[in-house]
Design a protein around this motif. Structure first.
Motif, PDB file in Angstrom:
ATOM      1  N   ASP A  75     -16.033 -33.182  -0.616  1.00 51.89           N
ATOM      2  CA  ASP A  75     -16.573 -32.828  -1.926  1.00 51.89           C
ATOM      3  C   ASP A  75     -17.929 -32.147  -1.821  1.00 51.89           C
ATOM      4  N   PHE A  76     -18.187 -31.426  -0.755  1.00 53.56           N
ATOM      5  CA  PHE A  76     -19.460 -30.735  -0.556  1.00 53.56           C
ATOM      6  C   PHE A  76     -19.354 -29.315  -1.100  1.00 53.56           C
ATOM      7  N   PHE A  77     -20.198 -28.996  -2.072  1.00 55.51           N
ATOM      8  CA  PHE A  77     -20.204 -27.677  -2.707  1.00 55.51           C
ATOM      9  C   PHE A  77     -21.626 -27.152  -2.748  1.00 55.51           C
ATOM     10  N   ILE A  78     -21.783 -25.844  -2.820  1.00 61.10           N
ATOM     11  CA  ILE A  78     -23.105 -25.231  -2.875  1.00 61.10           C
ATOM     12  C   ILE A  78     -23.867 -25.691  -4.111  1.00 61.10           C
ATOM     13  N   GLY A  79     -23.159 -26.022  -5.172  1.00 61.60           N
ATOM     14  CA  GLY A  79     -23.802 -26.525  -6.380  1.00 61.60           C
ATOM     15  C   GLY A  79     -24.559 -27.817  -6.135  1.00 61.60           C
ATOM     16  N   ASP A  80     -24.120 -28.621  -5.152  1.00 62.88           N
ATOM     17  CA  ASP A  80     -24.840 -29.846  -4.803  1.00 62.88           C
ATOM     18  C   ASP A  80     -26.245 -29.514  -4.293  1.00 62.88           C
ATOM     19  N   ILE A  81     -26.340 -28.473  -3.483  1.00 59.97           N
ATOM     20  CA  ILE A  81     -27.633 -28.060  -2.936  1.00 59.97           C
ATOM     21  C   ILE A  81     -28.488 -27.439  -4.031  1.00 59.97           C
ATOM     22  N   GLU A  82     -27.877 -26.623  -4.866  1.00 58.49           N
ATOM     23  CA  GLU A  82     -28.608 -25.997  -5.963  1.00 58.49           C
ATOM     24  C   GLU A  82     -29.172 -27.061  -6.914  1.00 58.49           C
ATOM     25  N   ASP A  83     -28.386 -28.079  -7.208  1.00 58.91           N
ATOM     26  CA  ASP A  83     -28.855 -29.182  -8.059  1.00 58.91           C
ATOM     27  C   ASP A  83     -30.044 -29.907  -7.419  1.00 58.91           C
ATOM     28  N   ALA A  84     -29.961 -30.165  -6.123  1.00 60.13           N
ATOM     29  CA  ALA A  84     -31.051 -30.865  -5.436  1.00 60.13           C
ATOM     30  C   ALA A  84     -32.326 -30.017  -5.420  1.00 60.13           C
ATOM     31  N   LEU A  85     -32.183 -28.729  -5.171  1.00 56.43           N
ATOM     32  CA  LEU A  85     -33.357 -27.858  -5.176  1.00 56.43           C
ATOM     33  C   LEU A  85     -34.019 -27.842  -6.552  1.00 56.43           C
ATOM     34  N   SER A  86     -33.199 -27.782  -7.588  1.00 61.64           N
ATOM     35  CA  SER A  86     -33.734 -27.813  -8.953  1.00 61.64           C
ATOM     36  C   SER A  86     -34.416 -29.149  -9.241  1.00 61.64           C
ATOM     37  N   LEU A  87     -33.779 -30.234  -8.838  1.00 60.57           N
ATOM     38  CA  LEU A  87     -34.340 -31.563  -9.052  1.00 60.57           C
ATOM     39  C   LEU A  87     -35.726 -31.700  -8.417  1.00 60.57           C
ATOM     40  N   TRP A  88     -35.865 -31.210  -7.188  1.00 58.07           N
ATOM     41  CA  TRP A  88     -37.133 -31.333  -6.464  1.00 58.07           C
ATOM     42  C   TRP A  88     -38.109 -30.216  -6.799  1.00 58.07           C
ATOM     43  N   GLY A  89     -37.696 -29.264  -7.634  1.00 57.75           N
ATOM     44  CA  GLY A  89     -38.591 -28.166  -8.011  1.00 57.75           C
ATOM     45  C   GLY A  89     -38.851 -27.187  -6.879  1.00 57.75           C
ATOM     46  N   ILE A  90     -37.888 -27.053  -5.987  1.00 60.33           N
ATOM     47  CA  ILE A  90     -38.014 -26.133  -4.851  1.00 60.33           C
ATOM     48  C   ILE A  90     -37.540 -24.749  -5.297  1.00 60.33           C
ATOM     49  N   PRO A  91     -38.392 -23.731  -5.234  1.00 61.71           N
ATOM     50  CA  PRO A  91     -37.940 -22.381  -5.593  1.00 61.71           C
ATOM     51  C   PRO A  91     -36.870 -21.907  -4.608  1.00 61.71           C
ATOM     52  N   TYR A  92     -35.880 -21.206  -5.124  1.00 64.83           N
ATOM     53  CA  TYR A  92     -34.823 -20.663  -4.266  1.00 64.83           C
ATOM     54  C   TYR A  92     -34.307 -19.355  -4.854  1.00 64.83           C
ATOM     55  N   ARG A  93     -33.655 -18.594  -3.993  1.00 69.82           N
ATOM     56  CA  ARG A  93     -33.017 -17.351  -4.420  1.00 69.82           C
ATOM     57  C   ARG A  93     -31.513 -17.560  -4.356  1.00 69.82           C
ATOM     58  N   ARG A  94     -30.823 -17.105  -5.391  1.00 72.50           N
ATOM     59  CA  ARG A  94     -29.363 -17.238  -5.468  1.00 72.50           C
ATOM     60  C   ARG A  94     -28.759 -15.850  -5.573  1.00 72.50           C
ATOM     61  N   GLU A  95     -27.794 -15.580  -4.727  1.00 77.58           N
ATOM     62  CA  GLU A  95     -27.069 -14.317  -4.758  1.00 77.58           C
ATOM     63  C   GLU A  95     -25.582 -14.622  -4.825  1.00 77.58           C
ATOM     64  N   ALA A  96     -24.873 -13.897  -5.663  1.00 77.81           N
ATOM     65  CA  ALA A  96     -23.422 -14.098  -5.794  1.00 77.81           C
ATOM     66  C   ALA A  96     -22.721 -12.751  -5.749  1.00 77.81           C
ATOM     67  N   ARG A  97     -21.578 -12.746  -5.080  1.00 72.64           N
ATOM     68  CA  ARG A  97     -20.733 -11.552  -5.000  1.00 72.64           C
ATOM     69  C   ARG A  97     -19.293 -11.957  -5.233  1.00 72.64           C
ATOM     70  N   MET A  98     -18.523 -11.065  -5.810  1.00 76.23           N
ATOM     71  CA  MET A  98     -17.086 -11.278  -5.989  1.00 76.23           C
ATOM     72  C   MET A  98     -16.383  -9.961  -5.771  1.00 76.23           C
ATOM     73  N   GLY A  99     -15.123 -10.051  -5.388  1.00 76.13           N
ATOM     74  CA  GLY A  99     -14.401  -8.794  -5.298  1.00 76.13           C
ATOM     75  C   GLY A  99     -13.043  -8.957  -4.672  1.00 76.13           C
ATOM     76  N   PRO A 100     -12.184  -8.030  -4.803  1.00 74.07           N
ATOM     77  CA  PRO A 100     -12.158  -7.146  -5.977  1.00 74.07           C
ATOM     78  C   PRO A 100     -11.695  -7.930  -7.205  1.00 74.07           C
ATOM     79  N   VAL A 101     -12.036  -7.419  -8.357  1.00 74.46           N
ATOM     80  CA  VAL A 101     -11.669  -8.071  -9.604  1.00 74.46           C
ATOM     81  C   VAL A 101     -10.171  -7.925  -9.827  1.00 74.46           C
ATOM     82  N   ASN A 102      -9.558  -8.986 -10.376  1.00 71.26           N
ATOM     83  CA  ASN A 102      -8.120  -8.934 -10.668  1.00 71.26           C
ATOM     84  C   ASN A 102      -7.849  -7.858 -11.715  1.00 71.26           C
ATOM     85  N   PRO A 103      -6.682  -7.200 -11.594  1.00 70.05           N
ATOM     86  CA  PRO A 103      -6.332  -6.171 -12.593  1.00 70.05           C
ATOM     87  C   PRO A 103      -6.067  -6.787 -13.962  1.00 70.05           C
TER      88      PRO A 103
END
Length: 103
Positions: A75-103
């Motif tokens: 049950d380990f997801f990147i959202g777990d880390i993002e939540d912890a960083l937010s909780l502790w007030g640690i600044p972070y950079r988030r980048e997301a990519r997707m592709g290709p988009v479904n028709p």
């Protein structure tokens, strides 16, 4: 690229991996990638990748990411880390990519 760990998960045709490590500049990075039918339905794309980067502090560093991964098991997801960083007030950079988009 310093230390690096990867976990790979399979559920039917869905594939997901989450990797983390330390960059040469000392920043910690976490990257989650997924592809398969769940990704197509949930995100409308064949694949998606999300990456977080943060400067480690006394409050949160690579050891905490390791602990989160070891504690969460499948049950380990990147959202777990993002939540912890937010909780502790640690600044972070988030980048997301997707592709290709479904028709």
């Amino acid at each position: 690229m310093g230390s690096r760990r990867t976990r790979e998960y399979e559920r039917g045709e869905e594939r997901r991996s989450i990797s983390w490590g330390e960059a040469p500049d000392g920043c910690v990075w976490v990257r989650e990638t997924s592809f398969g039918p769940d990704t197509r339905i949930s995100f409308g794309a064949a694949w998606r990748e999300t990456a977080l980067t943060f400067q480690p502090t006394d409050l949160y560093d690579i050891a905490d990411v390791d602990h989160a991964a070891d504690s969460a098991g499948d049950d380990f997801f990147i959202g777990d880390i993002e939540d912890a960083l937010s909780l502790w007030g640690i600044p972070y950079r988030r980048e997301a990519r997707m592709g290709p988009v479904n028709p």
